[in-house]
Scaffold this active site. Structure first.
Site, mmCIF file in Angstrom:
data_model
loop_
_atom_site.group_PDB
_atom_site.id
_atom_site.type_symbol
_atom_site.label_atom_id
_atom_site.label_comp_id
_atom_site.label_asym_id
_atom_site.label_seq_id
_atom_site.Cartn_x
_atom_site.Cartn_y
_atom_site.Cartn_z
ATOM 1 N N GLU A 504 -1.091 5.385 0.402
ATOM 2 C CA GLU A 504 -0.637 5.512 1.798
ATOM 3 C C GLU A 504 0.820 5.109 1.949
ATOM 4 O O GLU A 504 1.219 4.470 2.917
ATOM 5 C CB GLU A 504 -1.511 4.664 2.731
ATOM 6 C CG GLU A 504 -2.949 5.137 2.826
ATOM 7 C CD GLU A 504 -3.129 6.326 3.744
ATOM 8 O OE1 GLU A 504 -2.124 6.937 4.126
ATOM 9 O OE2 GLU A 504 -4.284 6.641 4.071
ATOM 10 N N GLY A 505 1.652 5.482 0.979
ATOM 11 C CA GLY A 505 3.054 5.091 0.989
ATOM 12 C C GLY A 505 3.237 3.832 0.171
ATOM 13 O O GLY A 505 2.853 2.744 0.597
#
Length: 807
Positions: A504-505
């Protein structure tokens, strides 16, 4: 000199109060009038008086101001402002700002935070946690999942589907549970403490993926067909975004879709898309029946409407929903992420054709995929991963604390040693911080906010703090922590930490590019408007915002100087127990806002490339947010005085971290003499905030070593058990027995110290004490039961080579 001092005081007061230009002009004008008629106008005073009068005149005549200042400023800004790509603009437009903007303001409205009604579970949500979630947790055998099966057992998969764990975010009208963000977080948090594999399996369908995208962007037919199937697990979804050449830079995915016509299901000349892609790291991909796919769409033959925005034949990132049994799709292989065998793997598509109505939302949403994705990232960043991290922290706080109480060395529980107290306090303090931040953010999401910057900083901060918590727990538990087996409580969580930090990043990207990089533009009260006005040649708006920005800088300078002298002692937010921390946060906020503007002014567009500097700014903002959340958490729980050590630890550690990051910013800002002057003005008496003291560390660590309402509040929501046959329960069981036998242990220890027992082993001494009637039969039995339970709590699994081989 007194007249000059009076002028500086007036400027400082109007700046502190954030007076309008009109009111500030009246105040300074009054100074001009008084000095003019006071007889004090010596020639040297005219040097000040005349330019002040000219400045006041200039800023109060808009046409003159625009001509002489704003118009040249526009040319300068055009030459120096950073360019914003289409994907960056869509990222800026996605979501909104919330409490992060207050912290950027330099003058947070604490009433807004304190009056916020925090989310609570509905009766239905609480019953789900007490029923199906509790049952699921009891079904999970993590050693069996990770070592023997490398998957969830069939009965667990079936139970998850039957009880609609995949449909927590899907509305009830489609067969889902329709849960709040807070309930979603509570479920993930509880399951995470039992099995990372089970938690991730539940998280993904309820985070960024087909379900959320369909609810927000799908058309009626798509919702009516797919959402009921997703809610009960008839379809297993995955979302394919990341590929070999586009990880963190997901906006530049190379996967291609070409608009074309082809035969499909017996019909000729069906308008659709020919696709080729390669994706990896896709959770649930090996078992997915429904694939969400992001790709670059091209229309070389101009088959789509002319009304669709395009750059040549390139339309942009587009999102489709594709059944995985579609010809040309290769799916089913698995990655093996650090002994956490949740279903994750690559997939490919070769010459796959899909009709246009398989696009999420249909042809109307072509080219809008990046914005759709950005707006949906908040679920994973703001709910799932913070909940997973907090679940791990709560588990460690409760059971490693219990372990530190029952594990003895040199005749004492190891939790009483100062060397162990320090990591133990850090575990509890971080857990308190994480839980407060998790709850504050889910409250924002439940109230319709979509704070992109907040969810990004929450994800990177809480996953990093989970790493600290688990590393400290491994240090405390030592050999029992590093030896894997059915009884090991920490090993798989330790192995899985980098997974949460990566997805997620990646945290490096999030910290150094996103939080402050986007936050400085999104959350600043004037910067984005100034950039838009410059790009649109809107001189009137630019003039208005530019001078408001100048007033904003003067205000934060005035406030920073005043707070540096007084430590904001005259600010009055909060209650007697919390006020000191609200004051300090107000001071830090003013300094943060001032430094942000200084960096933007001196570095301009190059600030985008100063990633280390941006990362330090992100640390300041993040720690201020976490401290705000801890204060809100404490007040929401009724300000229990027994929890004050946790509050003090949380606030002092986050404020110290914010201060240290701020000082590191000073050392690396351009024009060193000015930066040093700012530092002297903001911190005239040196560093004001210290980390938690040794006394406070001791107080916090002791909270883990005995049962209390504070311990229960800190670990509320995690799966609790004292089952002696459970990896966690055996430690809690021994802990409970140790607390009950505390006085008896002291009595037995005194007997040994007085040399009244001559036996060699502990077990023999207990029997000898009973035989000599120094202890009663019941007391001997109680001590023996505790001894056996303690042995079980500290037991380490062992295997033959054959047993270690997976079936």
């Amino acid at each position: 000199m007194l007249w000059l001092l009076a002028l500086l005081i007036i400027i400082g007061v109007v700046g502190y109060l954030r007076s309008s230009l009109n009111h500030a002009s009246w105040a300074i004008g009054a100074w001009l009038v008084v000095t003019a008629f006071s007889g004090a106008l010596f020639s040297w005073l005219l040097v000040i008086w005349v330019p002040v009068l000219l400045i006041i005149t200039l800023i109060n005549i808009p046409s003159l101001r625009q001509s002489l200042i704003s118009k040249p400023a526009m040319k300068l800004l055009k030459a120096n402002l950073p360019t914003i790509s289409k994907t960056e603009q869509e990222a800026l437009d996605g979501g909104n700002v919330w409490w992060d903007a207050e912290l950027f303001s330099g003058k947070p409205d604490w009433t807004r935070l304190r009056d916020l009604s925090s989310s609570v579970l509905s009766k239905e949500e609480q019953e789900f946690l007490d029923g199906p979630v509790e049952t699921l947790c009891g079904m999970l055998d993590d050693w069996k999942i990770t070592h023997e099966l490398q998957d969830l057992p069939t009965e667990v998969w079936d139970y998850i589907k039957e009880n609609r764990f995949f449909g927590m975010i899907i509305p009830k009208e489609y067969g889902g549970l329709g849960f709040s963000a807070h309930a979603h977080s509570q479920v993930v948090m509880k399951v995470s403490g039992r099995s990372i594999t089970a938690a991730v399996t539940i998280m993904v369908p309820n985070s960024l993926g087909p379900g959320e995208l369909l609810m927000k962007y799908g058309n009626k037919d798509q919702k009516d067909f797919y959402l009921p199937r997703l809610a009960v697990g008839k379809d297993i979804p995955c979302f394919a975004l990341t590929g070999p050449e586009a990880g963190s830079d997901a906006g530049s995915i190379p996967d291609i879709g070409i608009v074309c016509k082809q035969e499909f299901n017996g019909e000729k000349d069906v308008l659709g898309i020919g696709l080729n892609w390669e994706k990896r790291y896709i959770t649930l991909s090996p078992v997915a029946t429904l694939l969400g796919l992001a790709f670059q769409l091209y229309d070389p033959d101009e088959l789509l409407s002319d009304d669709i925005e395009r750059d040549g034949d390139h339309i942009g990132i587009t999102v489709a929903l594709i059944p995985t049994n579609t010809p040309g799709i290769d799916i089913g292989k698995r990655h093996f992420p650090l002994n956490s065998p949740f279903m994750n793997g690559p997939n490919w598509g070769k010459d796959v054709f899909i009709p246009m109505d398989w696009l999420i939302g249909g042809v109307e949403n072509v080219g809008k995929g990046w914005r759709m994705l950005v707006e949906c990232l908040g679920e994973g960043r703001g709910i799932s991963l913070p909940a997973q991290s907090t679940g791990a922290a709560k588990l460690v706080s409760r059971y490693t604390g219990a372990y530190a109480r029952v594990r003895r060395q040199f005749g004492l529980p190891i939790g009483l040693f100062e060397g162990v107290e320090e990591p133990l306090a850090e575990i509890l303090g971080n857990t308190y911080i994480m839980d407060g931040a998790r709850k504050l953010t889910t409250t924002a999401l439940d109230q319709g906010q979509r704070p992109a910057v907040v969810t990004a900083l929450l994800k990177y901060q809480l996953t990093e703090r989970m790493r600290v918590v688990i590393n400290n727990a491994m240090d405390i538990q030592g050999g029992s922590g590093i030896c894997l087996g059915p009884s090991n409580l920490l090993g798989r969580g330790y192995q899985a930490v980098p997974i949460a930090i990566t997805v997620e990043g990646a945290n490096i990207l999030t910290r150094t590019l996103i939080v402050f990089g986007q936050g400085a533009i999104r959350c600043h009260p004037y910067l984005l408007d100034i950039m838009k006005a410059t790009q649109e040649d809107d001189l009137k708006t630019l003039d208005e915002k530019l001078f408001s920005h100048i007033g904003f800088v003067v205000s934060n300078l005035s406030r920073s100087v005043w707070f540096g002298l007084t430590n904001a002692i005259f600010e009055v937010p909060g209650t007697p127990l919390t006020r000191q921390y609200y004051r300090r946060l107000t001071r830090l906020s003013a300094g943060f806002a001032l430094l942000s503007d200084y960096a933007l002014l001196t570095l301009g567009g190059s600030l985008k490339r100063k990633e280390r500097l941006s990362g330090r700014f992100a640390d300041i903002l993040a720690n201020m947010y976490l401290c705000s959340a801890a204060l809100k958490h404490f007040e929401d729980q009724g300000e229990p005085e027994a929890d004050l050590p946790l509050l003090h630890y949380a606030c002092q550690s986050t404020m110290h971290d914010a201060q240290q990051a701020m000082l590191a910013v000073f050392y690396n800002l351009p024009i060193s003499p000015i930066a040093k002057t700012l530092r002297a003005l903001m911190f005239p008496f040196g560093k004001p905030y210290s980390p938690p003291s040794d006394k406070l560390i001791h107080e916090v660590a002791q909270l883990a070593l005995s049962p209390s309402a504070t311990r229960d509040r800190l670990t509320e929501g995690c799966y609790l058990t004292d089952d002696p046959n459970d990896p966690a329960g055996r430690i809690e069981h021994a802990f409970n027995l140790a607390i009950k036998a505390e006085a008896l242990e002291s009595k037995f220890k005194k007997l040994m110290k007085e040399d009244k027992l001559s036996s060699r082993t502990h077990e023999e001494r207990m029997q000898e004490a009973v035989d000599k009637e120094l202890l009663t039969e019941a007391e001997g039995k109680q001590l023996h039961e505790l001894w056996l339970a303690t042995r079980e709590a500290i037991r380490v699994d062992h295997f033959t080579t054959k047993e270690l081989n997976r079936a």
